[in-house]
Design a protein around this motif. Sequence first.
Motif, mmCIF file in Angstrom:
data_model
loop_
_atom_site.group_PDB
_atom_site.id
_atom_site.type_symbol
_atom_site.label_atom_id
_atom_site.label_comp_id
_atom_site.label_asym_id
_atom_site.label_seq_id
_atom_site.Cartn_x
_atom_site.Cartn_y
_atom_site.Cartn_z
ATOM 1 N N ASP A 478 -72.093 -18.107 21.784
ATOM 2 C CA ASP A 478 -72.537 -18.496 23.125
ATOM 3 C C ASP A 478 -71.502 -17.584 23.932
ATOM 4 O OD1 ASP A 478 -74.650 -19.984 22.455
ATOM 5 O OD2 ASP A 478 -73.567 -22.068 22.955
ATOM 6 N N LYS A 479 -70.332 -17.477 23.673
ATOM 7 C CA LYS A 479 -69.117 -16.805 24.576
ATOM 8 C C LYS A 479 -69.176 -15.217 24.328
ATOM 9 C CE LYS A 479 -66.312 -20.972 24.249
ATOM 10 N NZ LYS A 479 -65.101 -21.264 23.900
ATOM 11 N N GLU A 480 -69.325 -14.800 23.174
ATOM 12 C CA GLU A 480 -69.097 -13.284 23.024
ATOM 13 C C GLU A 480 -69.540 -13.062 21.434
ATOM 14 O OE1 GLU A 480 -65.187 -11.550 23.210
ATOM 15 O OE2 GLU A 480 -64.262 -13.562 22.427
ATOM 16 N N SER A 481 -70.196 -11.808 21.338
ATOM 17 C CA SER A 481 -70.653 -11.523 19.998
ATOM 18 C C SER A 481 -69.484 -11.288 19.189
ATOM 19 C CB SER A 481 -71.553 -10.047 19.939
ATOM 20 O OG SER A 481 -70.512 -9.156 20.224
ATOM 21 N N LEU A 482 -69.791 -11.503 17.776
ATOM 22 C CA LEU A 482 -68.822 -11.139 16.725
ATOM 23 C C LEU A 482 -68.071 -9.818 16.789
ATOM 24 C CD1 LEU A 482 -67.220 -12.022 14.121
ATOM 25 C CD2 LEU A 482 -69.074 -11.239 12.742
ATOM 26 N N PRO A 483 -68.701 -8.744 17.074
ATOM 27 C CA PRO A 483 -68.066 -7.303 17.349
ATOM 28 C C PRO A 483 -67.201 -7.562 18.600
ATOM 29 C CG PRO A 483 -70.162 -6.686 16.601
ATOM 30 C CD PRO A 483 -70.227 -8.412 17.065
ATOM 31 N N GLU A 484 -67.626 -7.813 19.613
ATOM 32 C CA GLU A 484 -66.811 -8.001 20.712
ATOM 33 C C GLU A 484 -65.147 -8.740 20.705
ATOM 34 O OE1 GLU A 484 -70.363 -7.892 24.046
ATOM 35 O OE2 GLU A 484 -69.683 -9.735 23.466
ATOM 36 N N TYR A 485 -65.623 -10.071 19.931
ATOM 37 C CA TYR A 485 -64.510 -11.109 19.556
ATOM 38 C C TYR A 485 -63.389 -10.205 18.736
ATOM 39 C CZ TYR A 485 -61.909 -14.571 17.037
ATOM 40 O OH TYR A 485 -60.877 -15.519 16.459
ATOM 41 N N LEU A 486 -64.049 -9.626 17.638
ATOM 42 C CA LEU A 486 -63.021 -8.755 16.696
ATOM 43 C C LEU A 486 -62.326 -7.609 17.326
ATOM 44 C CD1 LEU A 486 -65.170 -8.694 13.517
ATOM 45 C CD2 LEU A 486 -63.258 -10.123 13.823
ATOM 46 N N ASP A 487 -62.922 -6.885 18.185
ATOM 47 C CA ASP A 487 -62.326 -5.873 19.111
ATOM 48 C C ASP A 487 -61.346 -6.307 20.211
ATOM 49 O OD1 ASP A 487 -63.911 -3.654 17.901
ATOM 50 O OD2 ASP A 487 -65.201 -3.705 19.642
ATOM 51 N N ARG A 488 -61.564 -7.385 20.774
ATOM 52 C CA ARG A 488 -60.715 -7.921 21.760
ATOM 53 C C ARG A 488 -59.449 -8.759 21.197
ATOM 54 N NH1 ARG A 488 -59.753 -13.051 23.769
ATOM 55 N NH2 ARG A 488 -61.643 -14.026 22.563
ATOM 56 N N LYS A 489 -59.912 -9.794 20.256
ATOM 57 C CA LYS A 489 -58.740 -10.653 19.741
ATOM 58 C C LYS A 489 -58.175 -10.183 18.586
ATOM 59 C CE LYS A 489 -57.429 -14.917 19.958
ATOM 60 N NZ LYS A 489 -56.734 -15.774 21.098
ATOM 61 N N ILE A 490 -58.712 -9.632 17.711
ATOM 62 C CA ILE A 490 -57.901 -9.103 16.431
ATOM 63 C C ILE A 490 -57.462 -7.661 16.247
ATOM 64 C CG2 ILE A 490 -58.303 -9.343 13.887
ATOM 65 C CD1 ILE A 490 -58.572 -12.133 15.420
ATOM 66 N N PHE A 491 -58.222 -6.892 16.558
ATOM 67 C CA PHE A 491 -57.978 -5.384 16.349
ATOM 68 C C PHE A 491 -57.550 -4.510 17.433
ATOM 69 C CE2 PHE A 491 -60.804 -6.924 12.779
ATOM 70 C CZ PHE A 491 -60.062 -6.387 11.752
ATOM 71 N N ALA A 492 -57.406 -5.235 18.610
ATOM 72 C CA ALA A 492 -57.171 -4.529 19.756
ATOM 73 C C ALA A 492 -56.139 -3.767 19.559
ATOM 74 C CB ALA A 492 -57.204 -5.251 20.921
ATOM 75 N N ASN A 493 -54.883 -4.081 19.237
ATOM 76 C CA ASN A 493 -53.686 -3.522 19.065
ATOM 77 C C ASN A 493 -53.451 -3.125 17.550
ATOM 78 O OD1 ASN A 493 -53.177 -3.701 21.859
ATOM 79 N ND2 ASN A 493 -52.757 -5.869 21.410
ATOM 80 N N MET A 494 -54.259 -2.874 16.757
ATOM 81 C CA MET A 494 -54.001 -2.832 15.548
ATOM 82 C C MET A 494 -54.479 -1.405 15.172
ATOM 83 S SD MET A 494 -55.263 -4.768 11.906
ATOM 84 C CE MET A 494 -54.808 -6.418 12.521
ATOM 85 N N GLU A 495 -53.509 -0.521 14.652
ATOM 86 C CA GLU A 495 -53.680 0.915 14.261
ATOM 87 C C GLU A 495 -53.782 1.078 12.693
ATOM 88 O OE1 GLU A 495 -51.074 3.527 16.318
ATOM 89 O OE2 GLU A 495 -51.457 2.795 18.082
ATOM 90 N N GLY A 496 -54.755 1.900 12.256
ATOM 91 C CA GLY A 496 -54.782 2.236 10.830
ATOM 92 C C GLY A 496 -54.450 3.683 10.592
ATOM 93 N N VAL A 497 -54.525 3.993 9.393
ATOM 94 C CA VAL A 497 -54.076 5.302 9.006
ATOM 95 C C VAL A 497 -55.454 6.186 8.730
ATOM 96 C CG1 VAL A 497 -52.947 7.070 7.513
ATOM 97 C CG2 VAL A 497 -51.867 4.860 8.331
ATOM 98 N N THR A 498 -55.964 7.086 9.079
ATOM 99 C CA THR A 498 -57.146 7.807 8.842
ATOM 100 C C THR A 498 -56.968 9.101 8.117
ATOM 101 O OG1 THR A 498 -58.204 6.790 10.779
ATOM 102 C CG2 THR A 498 -59.102 8.820 9.752
ATOM 103 N N MET A 499 -57.621 9.211 7.025
ATOM 104 C CA MET A 499 -57.369 10.575 6.191
ATOM 105 C C MET A 499 -58.934 11.230 6.308
ATOM 106 S SD MET A 499 -55.905 10.892 2.214
ATOM 107 C CE MET A 499 -54.237 10.464 2.895
ATOM 108 N N ASP A 500 -58.675 12.564 6.628
ATOM 109 C CA ASP A 500 -59.775 13.437 6.551
ATOM 110 C C ASP A 500 -60.111 13.821 4.948
ATOM 111 O OD1 ASP A 500 -60.451 13.301 9.435
ATOM 112 O OD2 ASP A 500 -58.865 14.901 9.656
ATOM 113 N N PRO A 501 -61.249 14.382 4.828
ATOM 114 C CA PRO A 501 -61.505 14.844 3.540
ATOM 115 C C PRO A 501 -60.873 16.145 3.318
ATOM 116 C CG PRO A 501 -63.648 14.328 4.697
ATOM 117 C CD PRO A 501 -62.437 14.074 5.722
ATOM 118 N N ASP A 502 -60.468 16.279 2.238
ATOM 119 C CA ASP A 502 -59.788 17.633 1.703
ATOM 120 C C ASP A 502 -60.821 18.501 0.927
ATOM 121 O OD1 ASP A 502 -57.429 19.511 0.917
ATOM 122 O OD2 ASP A 502 -57.661 18.537 -1.124
#
Length: 532
Positions: A478-502
């Motif tokens: 009723d408050k916010e969708s699961l994607p909205e919640y994860l983006d706001r609360k959990i992953f907003a300040n979490m940075e990953g390491v991305t690797m492009d195909p070689d």
Amino acid sequence: MREMDEIKNAQTALGIELGSTNIKAVLTGLDGHVLAKGSHHWENHLTDGIWTYPYEEITEGLRDCYGKLRDQVKQNYGLDMKRVGAIGISAMMHGIIALDQNGKPLAAFQTWRNSNTQKAADVLTDRFSFNIPLRWTIAHLYQYMLDGESFLKDACFVTTLSSYIHYLLTGQKVIGIGDASGIFPIDSDALDYDQKMVDSFDALTEPFGYPWKLRDVLPKVLTAGAQAGVLTREGAEILDDSGMLEAGIPLCPPEGDAGTGMVATNAVAPRTGNVSAGTSTFAMIVTERPLSKLHREIDMVTTPDGKPCAMSHANNGTTDINAWHDLFAEFAEMMGVNLDGVDLYGVLCRKSLEGDPDCGGLLNYGYYSGEGVTKLNEGRPLYVRMPESRLNLANFMRAQLYTSLGAVKLGMDILQKEEHVKIDRITGHGGLFTTPGCVQKYLAAAIDTPVTVMPTASEGGPWGIALLAAYMLEGGTDKESLPEYLDRKIFANMEGVTMDPDPETVKGYETFIRHYKDGLAVEKAAIENVNW
């Protein structure tokens, strides 16, 4: 101390996942930061031709896992853990557990690894015009019927492992929609089992004369954010043998390991996806539209909030790698080498980076069980090479890691090259990604797409179900969708390491996968002829 206050005030979420080789528990704050962990190692048994875990090992392992987490809380914070804010239970998807009216098992737990359901899966796929994989619960249930299993007349509850554990803890016969989508096809608009297919199944099975219909025995479907019952006194005693854990703690809907992997990688929105690499390996892609046609290699399942998702699932992932790891460890011990403090798995993975892009012509199949994507119902671990193949440790390990992604790669080729599914982001998680820049590089090459690995890659499913438990308390539908919640609360300040195909690795993997396809005839011959 913030962590102590969170534990004292039960501002926490407890996630427990029963995986193929480990039962893991994670206690988090409501923003997802990890406070404590526990784990219990176990292995499946091949008993009378069926891959299973005895019921007593399920409850014993659950209790041992929780006990280790409880003890870590006591050791690290000096606190007795009497209460948590919320609990979530996850487990490997699919398979079947059938219970009578008293909640007693009617037969051994059949896991996802079993492939004795070919006839049932074929009939149901044809009837529904919807792919029913061999490991799905409904395929196991219908195969029971075809095999004339007499105990079915007494069935009162038919479910998966996560739902079974949830039932033991709460008395509630419910399931999260993601796990439910591995039981029976889901209608993503109704957020429930597809009623037309339910009616079709009931009509098909009416001649068997059972005193129940399908909805009578399947768990009720719930979506992420719903409350799915509370911990009973009996449930607390199952989980905590110290007697300290209080009853009344709310639980979120139990989920499968695919759904918790999506949550743990923030891959629940359309055009996102994740690859989970463990005992089984699978890719989950949240789609914008239905696929254009039925593919037996692709499961259509859902996210924990009910969005359609295409799954390329491989039954066989790291089991053979683990076996070779143990062999090398045994050799080192025989040579008097002390491996205490040595990450042998990491050493072997990093060595693979020195190998040839095509693995030097080496080929292997870590098929401990059947593999649906390649249409083989049994497995034989197999290593093959040409006389001129370049056999060295680097190529040996590289082939092991390549092949752990092989069957998933075949399914992803269907999604990307035939169905033209759009993917903005792929995230990798699970044990295979714990060595930086290794399997991440191979996966990026296999699917020719950038791959991101988050700092939480190794936390995986138990962390994902803890987040779903926290979402029930903090977000809710009723408050916010699961994607909205994860983006706001959990992953907003979490940075990953991305690797492009070689490009060189992409070319090498394409050569390897061509050998992989050609060599399936060898694997099939091994299944037919190696039966001692």
